[in-house]
Write an enzyme that holds these catalytic residues in place. Structure first.
Site, mmCIF file in Angstrom:
data_model
loop_
_atom_site.group_PDB
_atom_site.id
_atom_site.type_symbol
_atom_site.label_atom_id
_atom_site.label_comp_id
_atom_site.label_asym_id
_atom_site.label_seq_id
_atom_site.Cartn_x
_atom_site.Cartn_y
_atom_site.Cartn_z
ATOM 1 N N SER A 171 -28.715 70.361 76.422
ATOM 2 C CA SER A 171 -29.912 69.655 75.982
ATOM 3 C C SER A 171 -30.485 68.912 77.161
ATOM 4 C CB SER A 171 -29.587 68.656 74.865
ATOM 5 O OG SER A 171 -30.741 67.965 74.453
ATOM 6 N N ARG A 216 -30.837 77.760 76.477
ATOM 7 C CA ARG A 216 -30.598 77.984 75.058
ATOM 8 C C ARG A 216 -31.933 78.000 74.329
ATOM 9 N NH1 ARG A 216 -28.896 73.005 71.319
ATOM 10 N NH2 ARG A 216 -29.872 74.477 69.903
ATOM 11 N N THR A 274 -31.248 65.413 68.397
ATOM 12 C CA THR A 274 -29.854 65.019 68.200
ATOM 13 C C THR A 274 -29.718 64.037 67.044
ATOM 14 O OG1 THR A 274 -29.428 65.329 70.568
ATOM 15 C CG2 THR A 274 -27.814 64.064 69.315
ATOM 16 N N CYS A 289 -34.562 87.327 79.227
ATOM 17 C CA CYS A 289 -33.173 86.873 79.288
ATOM 18 C C CYS A 289 -32.953 86.011 80.524
ATOM 19 C CB CYS A 289 -32.223 88.070 79.311
ATOM 20 S SG CYS A 289 -30.489 87.590 79.489
ATOM 21 N N CYS A 320 -23.626 86.931 79.296
ATOM 22 C CA CYS A 320 -24.325 86.252 78.213
ATOM 23 C C CYS A 320 -23.949 84.774 78.148
ATOM 24 C CB CYS A 320 -23.998 86.923 76.878
ATOM 25 S SG CYS A 320 -24.794 86.163 75.458
ATOM 26 N N CYS A 346 -27.680 82.086 74.604
ATOM 27 C CA CYS A 346 -28.939 81.401 74.303
ATOM 28 C C CYS A 346 -29.631 82.007 73.088
ATOM 29 C CB CYS A 346 -29.869 81.436 75.514
ATOM 30 S SG CYS A 346 -30.614 83.042 75.855
ATOM 31 N N CYS A 354 -32.611 86.956 73.046
ATOM 32 C CA CYS A 354 -32.782 88.389 72.810
ATOM 33 C C CYS A 354 -32.951 88.690 71.328
ATOM 34 C CB CYS A 354 -31.601 89.164 73.380
ATOM 35 S SG CYS A 354 -29.974 88.582 72.806
#
Length: 630
Positions: A131, A380, A416, A573, A599, A602, A605
């Protein structure tokens, strides 16, 4: 069916065997930062040229024809199981807050045998957490009032009080001050590493009696005969890439619970299933998403302005692409810098990763970063749909909490506190429901009702029209003007609710409809190639396992996607997972390849690919990125 005691003993044995405790020493930290002690992603020898980005991405070994092997069916082996009161899927702020609140209520009632079990796919609590992060402390103040108290030996000591706010509109070479909407003011907030904050919450959960099991990925939803959710099963280990049984095979475990709370974060793999099964979006609009890409830098001490918060809009993104950048000064000479790109962007030639590298060269950011050292990277997807896209959150046997339900406040750039509060509301509803009945399927009506009466509902409703306003014919500029009207005058009181344009994947135009975007070669000082960045995530996946990025037919996928979009998967990506490699034996001249070891989870895709032919699922538990300071 195994007893609870033997099942838990089995789980604990496997946890120690598969994922022994690891401590990142300062020496290891320095090596990680330099990339010297962690293996960089492999580069495929066949990847001599990739389309859309002119260099070789990381690659897995190309698939070759082999002799026919008999695939193994794990379902022929019975799974061990365990019975708990509440099972929580996901060890982020929402899941941990729900777990802590449940045990608080149980302990206050003298019911220390009340079992709350939390499963987390990362090898350690917090390892998959990413974050900005500036947090509003309202939820944590309620959950653990003494979390910052000097006399609390277990207080969280990683906060930097927010000191000042700046909002800038960027052109290619200039930075124009602009007023920040009231929602973005940060007085009383804190800059933190959400990764560290989540680890601290995990420790508090274990202290109060929550059974926390990192390294075990929930991969299947279990249902009772009446169709209600019964719990989950963790994935099987020791299956080869070809689907055969290896010597290391271990069957997953089942966890049966009276209530199952899904806290998987954005676009959770199991959440997708329960939303579809129970038609939870029947009264909401489609979810929309953004991709957040972030780095943490150690900068020169004279450039550090502790607590300063800067946000930017405009350059490098075009007027038809929603997004913005940030830079937060925190800790000892650290800055968090990142860019969020709305995934409803139309141009398939756009690379969010490339845009981020470009942004760092703008004088606003470059002047701070020059002479510094990048120590961490991550990416992400984020839920951006807001109020209009909140699904029904309760269903027979369970509920959705946190970002998996979409409680991010986009104009505030914070989620959050809403994620944690939703977990606490669900916990209180679950405790009340379990106390009112001893048997039968439970439906958390109180959670739905309390959510609508909560601060979450109020603040998301107030800003509901800001994000979709960027779809006006005036694009970025129209959105800025309308958002100002909402922020300062209407304050969400208008009788209308703007709709989102549609799904993010459907917004993608074909390559021949858009201008091709060329990105400059990274300089290795401010901007970096994608493999260098992935090496900073600590990502690791065992190569010989079924590919968790599931595409039914790789060749058919290439035939559908390449002629229209010319390798959009390469570009959306942020970890070099997908590539199209020249192959004269193919009718379209390229073959599609998935480098699943790279990978970083996130899930872009699964969201953005135009034919929706990529299904992100959980790999073996404990794998993926190992973020720190993010």
């Amino acid at each position: 069916m195994a007893s609870s005691r033997s099942a838990v003993a089995c789980l604990q044995r496997n946890l120690v065997k598969r994922h022994p405790p690891k401590v990142l020493s300062s020496q290891h930290s320095r090596r990680w930062q330099s990339g010297s002690s962690f293996p960089r992603p492999r580069v495929s020898q066949s990847a001599s040229r990739t389309f859309g980005q002119h260099r070789a991405f990381a690659g897995s070994t190309p698939r070759r024809l082999a002799e026919v092997v008999e695939r193994f069916d794990p379902s022929t082996i019975e799974r061990e199981s365990d019975e708990v009161d509440v099972c929580i899927i996901g060890g982020g702020p929402a899941g941990l807050s729900a777990a802590i609140r449940l045990k608080q209520l149980a302990n206050e009632a003298g019911n220390e045998d009340f079992r709350v079990l939390l499963l987390e796919k990362a090898g350690e609590i917090g390892s998959h957490i990413l974050s900005g992060a500036v947090i509003e402390p309202s939820a944590i103040n309620e959950l653990i009032p003494d979390w910052l108290a000097e006399d609390n030996e277990n207080r969280f000591d990683g906060t930097t009080p927010a000191a000042g706010d700046k909002m800038r509109f960027l052109t290619k070479s200039s930075s124009i001050p602009m007023p920040a909407p009231p929602q973005m003011h940060n007085k009383g907030n804190f800059i933190v590493s959400l990764n560290q904050f989540t680890k601290w919450l995990g420790e508090r959960a274990e202290e109060i009696g929550v059974e926390v099991y990192p390294g075990f990925a929930a991969s299947e939803v279990l249902y009772r005969s009446d169709g209600s959710v019964q719990g989950v099963a963790t994935n099987d280990l020791g299956i080869s890439r070809q689907g055969t049984k290896k010597d290391s095979f271990e069957r997953g475990m089942e966890f049966h619970a009276r209530i199952t709370l899904f806290a998987e974060g954005c676009h959770g793999s199991l959440t997708k299933e329960v939303i579809k099964k129970f038609d939870l979006r029947s009264e909401s609009q489609p979810q929309t998403y953004g991709l957040g890409i972030k780095e943490v830098w150690e900068i020169e001490p004279e450039k550090h302005k502790k607590g300063e918060i800067t946000h930017s809009m405009g350059y490098p993104l075009r007027a038809d692409t929603y997004g913005g950048g940030w830079m937060y000064h925190f800790g000892d000479n650290l800055v968090s810098i990142g860019l969020v790109v709305g995934l409803d962007y139309p141009n398939p030639w756009l690379s969010p990763y490339g845009e981020f590298q470009k942004m760092k060269h703008h004088p606003l950011y470059k002047s701070v970063l020059e002479g510094g050292n990048c120590i961490s990277y991550g990416a992400r997807a984020l839920n951006e749909g807001g109020f209009q896209s909140i699904p029904k959150v309760a269903f027979p046997g369970g509920a959705l909490i946190g970002d998996t339900a979409g409680f991010l406040n986009v104009p505030k750039i914070k989620g959050t506190h809403t994620a944690m509060k939703s977990g606490m509301l669900a916990a209180e509803a679950a405790w009340a429901a379990l106390g009112n009945t001893d048997a039968g399927t439970i439906f958390l009506y109180d959670y739905e009702e309390s959510l609508r009466k909560s601060s979450i509902w109020k603040e998301l409703k107030e800003v509901r029209n800001m994000r979709p306003s960027f779809h006006t014919p005036l694009k970025l500029y129209g959105g800025i003007m309308y958002s100002g009207l909402e922020a300062y005058i209407l304050k969400g009181m208008g009788p209308w609710t703007l709709k989102h344009k549609g799904t993010d994947y459907s917004a993608t135009k074909t390559a021949d409809q858009c201008q091709k975007i060329e990105y400059e070669k990274p300089d290795g000082k401010i901007s970096f190639d994608i493999l260098t960045s992935v090496s900073r995530t600590g990502t690791n996946h065992e190569e010989d396992q079924p590919v968790h990025l599931r595409v039914k037919d790789w060749e058919k996928h290439a035939q559908e996607e390449w002629p229209k979009y010319k390798g959009v998967e390469n570009r959306f990506c942020p970890a070099g997972v997908y590539e199209y490699v020249e192959d004269e034996s193919k009718d379209i001249g390229v073959r599609f390849q998935i480098n699943s070891q790279n990978c970083i989870h996130c899930k872009t895709c699964d969201i953005k690919v135009p034919n929706q032919g990529i299904n992100w699922t959980t790999p073996q538990g404990g794998e993926g990125p190992k973020y720190f300071m993010t």
